[in-house]
Design a protein around this motif. Structure first.
Motif, short mmCIF file in Angstrom:
data_model
loop_
_atom_site.label_atom_id
_atom_site.label_comp_id
_atom_site.label_asym_id
_atom_site.label_seq_id
_atom_site.Cartn_x
_atom_site.Cartn_y
_atom_site.Cartn_z
N ASP A 89 0.83 -1.21 0.00
CA ASP A 89 0.00 0.00 0.00
C ASP A 89 0.86 1.26 0.00
OD1 ASP A 89 -2.23 -1.57 0.01
OD2 ASP A 89 -2.64 -1.35 2.15
N SER A 90 1.89 1.27 0.84
CA SER A 90 2.77 2.44 0.92
C SER A 90 3.57 2.61 -0.36
CB SER A 90 3.73 2.29 2.11
OG SER A 90 3.02 2.28 3.32
N VAL A 91 4.04 1.50 -0.93
CA VAL A 91 4.81 1.56 -2.17
C VAL A 91 3.96 2.12 -3.30
CG1 VAL A 91 5.96 0.17 -3.93
CG2 VAL A 91 6.34 -0.32 -1.52
N ALA A 92 2.73 1.61 -3.43
CA ALA A 92 1.85 2.06 -4.50
C ALA A 92 1.52 3.54 -4.37
CB ALA A 92 0.57 1.23 -4.50
N ALA A 93 1.24 3.97 -3.13
CA ALA A 93 0.90 5.37 -2.91
C ALA A 93 2.07 6.28 -3.26
CB ALA A 93 0.49 5.58 -1.45
N ALA A 94 3.28 5.83 -2.96
CA ALA A 94 4.46 6.67 -3.21
C ALA A 94 4.86 6.68 -4.69
CB ALA A 94 5.64 6.16 -2.37
N ALA A 95 4.65 5.56 -5.39
CA ALA A 95 5.17 5.43 -6.75
C ALA A 95 4.22 5.90 -7.84
CB ALA A 95 5.56 3.98 -7.01
N LYS A 96 2.91 5.89 -7.60
CA LYS A 96 1.98 6.10 -8.71
C LYS A 96 2.07 7.51 -9.31
CE LYS A 96 -2.05 7.08 -5.76
NZ LYS A 96 -3.39 6.59 -5.38
N GLU A 106 13.27 7.87 -13.31
CA GLU A 106 12.34 7.70 -12.19
C GLU A 106 11.06 7.00 -12.64
OE1 GLU A 106 11.98 11.74 -10.99
OE2 GLU A 106 13.62 11.63 -9.54
N ARG A 107 10.55 7.37 -13.83
CA ARG A 107 9.35 6.71 -14.34
C ARG A 107 9.60 5.22 -14.55
NH1 ARG A 107 9.55 10.94 -17.98
NH2 ARG A 107 9.56 9.59 -19.82
N ARG A 108 10.76 4.94 -15.10
CA ARG A 108 11.12 3.53 -15.35
C ARG A 108 11.18 2.76 -14.04
NH1 ARG A 108 15.86 0.86 -14.94
NH2 ARG A 108 16.05 -1.08 -16.16
N ARG A 109 11.86 3.30 -13.05
CA ARG A 109 12.02 2.58 -11.79
C ARG A 109 10.69 2.51 -11.03
NH1 ARG A 109 17.38 4.81 -11.69
NH2 ARG A 109 16.81 6.52 -10.29
N ALA A 110 9.85 3.54 -11.17
CA ALA A 110 8.53 3.49 -10.52
C ALA A 110 7.71 2.34 -11.10
CB ALA A 110 7.80 4.81 -10.70
N ALA A 111 7.79 2.15 -12.42
CA ALA A 111 7.07 1.03 -13.05
C ALA A 111 7.60 -0.30 -12.55
CB ALA A 111 7.21 1.13 -14.58
N LEU A 112 8.92 -0.43 -12.49
CA LEU A 112 9.52 -1.67 -11.99
C LEU A 112 9.12 -1.92 -10.54
CD1 LEU A 112 13.10 -1.35 -13.52
CD2 LEU A 112 11.26 -2.85 -14.30
N LEU A 113 9.09 -0.85 -9.76
CA LEU A 113 8.73 -0.95 -8.35
C LEU A 113 7.30 -1.47 -8.21
CD1 LEU A 113 9.67 -0.35 -5.44
CD2 LEU A 113 8.86 2.00 -5.75
N LEU A 114 6.38 -0.95 -9.00
CA LEU A 114 4.99 -1.39 -8.94
C LEU A 114 4.85 -2.83 -9.43
CD1 LEU A 114 3.27 1.88 -10.17
CD2 LEU A 114 3.14 0.90 -7.87
N GLY A 115 5.69 -3.22 -10.38
CA GLY A 115 5.65 -4.59 -10.86
C GLY A 115 6.07 -5.60 -9.80
N ASP A 145 7.03 -5.02 -18.58
CA ASP A 145 7.55 -5.99 -17.61
C ASP A 145 6.74 -5.96 -16.32
OD1 ASP A 145 9.49 -6.79 -19.38
OD2 ASP A 145 11.06 -5.51 -18.53
N ALA A 146 6.35 -4.76 -15.88
CA ALA A 146 5.57 -4.64 -14.65
C ALA A 146 4.21 -5.30 -14.80
CB ALA A 146 5.40 -3.17 -14.27
N LEU A 147 3.54 -5.04 -15.92
CA LEU A 147 2.21 -5.62 -16.15
C LEU A 147 2.29 -7.14 -16.24
CD1 LEU A 147 0.88 -2.98 -18.68
CD2 LEU A 147 -0.11 -3.47 -16.42
N SER A 148 3.37 -7.65 -16.79
CA SER A 148 3.50 -9.10 -16.92
C SER A 148 3.61 -9.78 -15.56
CB SER A 148 4.73 -9.45 -17.77
OG SER A 148 5.93 -9.23 -17.04
N SER A 149 4.01 -9.02 -14.54
CA SER A 149 4.19 -9.57 -13.20
C SER A 149 2.93 -9.52 -12.35
CB SER A 149 5.30 -8.80 -12.47
OG SER A 149 6.51 -8.84 -13.18
N LEU A 150 1.90 -8.86 -12.84
CA LEU A 150 0.72 -8.61 -12.02
C LEU A 150 -0.41 -9.62 -12.20
CD1 LEU A 150 0.62 -4.71 -12.23
CD2 LEU A 150 1.61 -6.18 -10.45
N GLY A 151 -0.20 -10.58 -13.11
CA GLY A 151 -1.16 -11.68 -13.22
C GLY A 151 -2.51 -11.29 -13.79
N ALA A 152 -3.52 -12.05 -13.37
CA ALA A 152 -4.87 -11.93 -13.93
C ALA A 152 -5.44 -10.51 -13.94
CB ALA A 152 -5.83 -12.87 -13.19
N PRO A 153 -5.23 -9.69 -12.89
CA PRO A 153 -5.80 -8.33 -12.93
C PRO A 153 -5.34 -7.51 -14.13
CG PRO A 153 -5.12 -8.89 -10.70
CD PRO A 153 -4.60 -9.97 -11.59
#
Length: 202
Positions: A89-96, A106-115, A145-153
């Motif tokens: 929750d904290s990671v998502a709030a900080a990175a989005k 920073e955009r690249r790493r934020a995407a990787l972080l969310l993944g 790469d991030a989206l590929s890690s998030l599964g069914a959603p």
């Protein structure tokens, strides 16, 4: 400008002070893995109740994302990933916000972080899908790469990923193909698991 290009600094070690005329002096402290994990836990936990620490959580999280995707040790990578997931929750709030408003690195790493979260809200998935249109190819790759890690959603953005198969950049095309393959595999596993559970119920 190495910072603008890849988000890192180049380090030189000079053994004789007379051999160099410094324009800047950078003081830093090295962290062990245990110190990094401890600081991640502390800042993410505190950021949940203290909005003034969100920027600190993001800065540390972005650094952790770089380490977790580039470090040579599997133990280091997995330890950081588990810590990030524990504070999703904290990671998502900080990175989005940085995902759309930060500098390229920073955009690249934020995407990787969310993944690394392993799962995400529809808002986060939509924000990552928006980055599939980013002007920088490295950010588009990170979003795939991030989206590929998030599964069914993430299946709801399959069409947007498929559109990247026609991207001008071959690296983006390859990342989109990997993501589509990962999401298809995840969907197949989920379908097989549901069928198995249904047969057990019968």
């Amino acid at each position: 400008d190495r910072w603008a290009a890849v988000g890192t600094f180049r380090e030189f070690v000079i053994f004789k002070g007379a051999q160099v005329y410094p324009a800047y002096m950078v003081f830093y402290r090295r962290w062990t893995l245990q110190q990094l994990i401890g600081n991640l836990r502390s800042v993410f936990a505190t950021a949940r109740v203290n909005d003034s620490l969100v920027d600190s959580a993001l800065s540390l999280g972005l650094y952790a994302a770089r380490v977790a995707t580039s470090h040579g040790s599997e133990m280091v990578r997995s330890s950081i990933a588990m810590t990030i997931r524990a504070h999703a929750d904290s990671v998502a709030a900080a990175a989005k916000h940085t995902l759309s408003a930060g500098r390229r690195a920073e955009r690249r790493r934020a995407a990787l972080l969310l993944g690394m979260l392993g799962t995400a809200t529809q808002e986060i998935i939509a924000r990552l899908a928006d980055r599939l249109q980013d002007s920088e190819h490295s950010v588009r790759v990170a979003a795939c790469d991030a989206l590929s890690s998030l599964g069914a959603p993430a299946n709801r953005v399959v069409d947007q990923l498929a559109a990247r198969l026609g991207d001008d950049c071959p690296t983006v095309r390859a990342a989109a193909a990997r993501a589509l393959g990962a999401l298809a595999a995840a969907a197949a596993v989920a379908e097989a698991a549901n069928a198995s559970l249904a047969s057990v119920g019968d």
